[in-house]
Design an enzyme around this catalytic site. Structure first.
Site, mmCIF file in Angstrom:
data_model
loop_
_atom_site.group_PDB
_atom_site.id
_atom_site.type_symbol
_atom_site.label_atom_id
_atom_site.label_comp_id
_atom_site.label_asym_id
_atom_site.label_seq_id
_atom_site.Cartn_x
_atom_site.Cartn_y
_atom_site.Cartn_z
ATOM 1 N N TYR A 1 0.741 -1.222 0.140
ATOM 2 C CA TYR A 1 0.008 -0.078 0.092
ATOM 3 C C TYR A 1 1.030 1.102 0.030
ATOM 4 O O TYR A 1 1.798 1.104 0.568
ATOM 5 C CB TYR A 1 -0.824 0.116 1.230
ATOM 6 C CG TYR A 1 -1.764 -0.990 1.524
ATOM 7 C CD1 TYR A 1 -2.511 -1.602 0.417
ATOM 8 C CD2 TYR A 1 -2.207 -1.703 2.547
ATOM 9 C CE1 TYR A 1 -3.426 -2.768 0.405
ATOM 10 C CE2 TYR A 1 -2.813 -2.642 2.908
ATOM 11 C CZ TYR A 1 -3.604 -3.349 1.697
ATOM 12 O OH TYR A 1 -4.490 -4.118 1.918
ATOM 13 N N CYS B 1 1.414 2.887 3.557
ATOM 14 C CA CYS B 1 1.499 2.105 4.600
ATOM 15 C C CYS B 1 2.831 2.264 5.288
ATOM 16 O O CYS B 1 3.700 2.441 4.393
ATOM 17 C CB CYS B 1 1.346 0.432 4.138
ATOM 18 S SG CYS B 1 2.140 -0.597 5.345
ATOM 19 N N PHE C 1 4.963 0.481 7.060
ATOM 20 C CA PHE C 1 6.042 -0.613 6.900
ATOM 21 C C PHE C 1 6.407 -0.574 5.297
ATOM 22 O O PHE C 1 7.438 -0.889 5.105
ATOM 23 C CB PHE C 1 5.311 -1.858 7.389
ATOM 24 C CG PHE C 1 5.264 -1.941 8.759
ATOM 25 C CD1 PHE C 1 6.011 -1.824 9.907
ATOM 26 C CD2 PHE C 1 3.871 -1.639 9.357
ATOM 27 C CE1 PHE C 1 5.675 -1.677 11.190
ATOM 28 C CE2 PHE C 1 3.278 -1.808 10.414
ATOM 29 C CZ PHE C 1 4.584 -1.707 11.629
ATOM 30 N N CYS C 2 5.450 -0.321 4.386
ATOM 31 C CA CYS C 2 5.893 -0.588 3.184
ATOM 32 C C CYS C 2 6.851 0.861 2.546
ATOM 33 O O CYS C 2 7.752 0.578 1.732
ATOM 34 C CB CYS C 2 4.471 -0.344 2.405
ATOM 35 S SG CYS C 2 3.362 -1.689 2.247
#
Length: 413
Positions: A127, A130, A132-133
């Site tokens: 995403y 996101c 973490f992304c």
């Protein structure tokens, strides 16, 4: 003498503290048998000793320990029953090997860097906003990896239906001169494996993933979880030159701090009010280019329903992570904790003159909210801007690309 004895007997008859005395009524007088008289006098002279209160407390303590041990043993037994065996033999690394190629999806973006000589074909499922992304992208961009981006539809999730691991981010990596395709899971694990690959030129990617075995278990709520062992550790092979043991441990500590602390203040701050939640989703739509990747009804559904839902979820997250009543204060405190640690080192970055993985982790998660009003408040109320701007330049220009250039096409030696 008899008068004296009768006097004592009469007083014993009136004394409520000696209820067990048996009296005899003789000639209208209260008399006590001879044996009883002697026992009563003995009792008067030396009352029976009272039981020690310490013995009573010791007995209660023993009972409490026994009950506690029983309850603790039962809970440990229940936890033992919930823990499953590892997904596969950790020594084989089979949990990361795909049995067949994933379906073809049109990449949302294709990033090509001429300095990347690793030979790896990396596809990142993500995403756009996101945290973490964003952390993984910051790492890939800083070191100059070439990679494709598959933007996952947050409504239908059709881009992840082919795999049992549905969380993002995950990376699918094809290696040169090999039919093996790897699926790396968890943002910290992806970064650790690829960083180890860059630094340890004697090992292939396939061998390195064996150092990160997975274990499946069921949590207290009955949800199936996967724990990746060693996900913050780098497999150098030998001690890297120019780095002390303390430096390596410190980097690992701050990477874990990002996942355990910093990331948890983002949602309660971004979705603090209904207006801020809607503003955040509009930023997400713009940053993720939702108009191009999603149908109009899907975009509007995520925009408005998602904003409303995240407003209430943000409140629950605030309570779960015990943030301050004004969640901005918690955000400022965490940022100041990070800046104070850098200031103590007296360097531009936590890594010294160049960013390390801790710098990239903090920067990555903050880029997820840089267009939101929460981060604008952070820039006003803390001194994050100089460090953040230096990180932006370092990542934008791939200042760590010398490692990908030097690694060479030895992914499958």
């Amino acid at each position: 003498m008899s008068v004296y004895v009768r006097y004592i007997a009469r007083n014993f008859c009136r004394n409520e503290n000696v209820p067990f005395q048996k009296s005899l009524q003789v000639f209208g007088r209260c008399e006590v048998p001879r044996v009883t008289r002697i026992q009563s006098l003995a009792t008067l002279k030396s009352p029976p000793p009272k039981p020690s209160p310490w013995k009573k407390y010791a007995k209660l303590l023993t009972i409490s320990f026994g009950i506690g041990a029983t309850i603790g043993g039962y809970q440990m037994y229940e936890l033992y029953k919930k823990v499953n065996t590892p997904l596969s033999n950790p020594s084989e690394g089979g949990e990361y090997i795909l049995q067949e190629s994933p379906p073809d999806f049109k990449p949302a973006r294709v990033i090509q860097r001429p300095t990347d000589s690793t030979g790896l074909k990396i596809t990142l499922y993500q995403y756009q906003t996101c945290p973490f992304c964003c952390k993984v992208r910051a790492f890939l961009d800083y070191y100059g990896f070439s990679y494709n981006v598959i933007e996952v539809n947050s409504v239908t999730r059709k881009q992840t239906k082919w795999t049992s691991y549905r969380k993002v981010p995950f990376a699918v990596i094809e290696m040169p001169n090999s039919d093996i395709i790897l699926q790396l899971k968890d943002s910290s694990m992806i970064i650790s494996v690829l960083q180890s690959f860059l630094c340890n030129k004697s090992e292939t990617l396939e061998k390195l993933v064996k150092c990160y075995p997975t274990m499946a278990y069921t949590d207290e709520e009955g949800e199936r979880r996967i724990e990746i062992m060693n996900r913050y550790f780098l497999m150098y092979g030998q001690h890297p030159p120019g780095r002390s043991k303390e430096d390596i441990v410190d980097e690992r500590k701050w990477r874990k701090w990002v996942d355990d602390v910093l990331v948890h203040v983002l949602s309660p701050n971004v979705y603090r009010t209904p207006d801020e939640a809607l503003q955040a989703f509009r930023w997400f739509s713009k940053a993720g280019n939702w108009e191009e990747h999603f149908a109009n009804w899907e975009r509007l559904l995520v925009l408005y329903v998602g904003a409303a839902a995240m407003f209430f979820i943000g409140k629950n997250l605030k309570r779960r992570h015990k943030l301050r009543d004004d969640v901005r204060e918690s955000f400022y405190e965490d940022i100041n904790t990070w800046l104070k640690a850098i200031k103590k080192k007296g360097t531009k970055f936590m890594g010294g003159d160049e960013p390390n993985l801790a710098d990239l982790a903090v920067y990555g998660v903050l880029t997820a909210v840089e267009g939101c009003s929460a981060f604008q408040d952070v820039k006003i109320n803390t001194k994050i801007t100089p460090w953040f701007d230096r990180m932006t330049e370092a990542v934008k220009h791939s200042e760590g690309c010398n490692l990908t250039a030097q690694r060479g096409d030895v992914a499958q030696a």
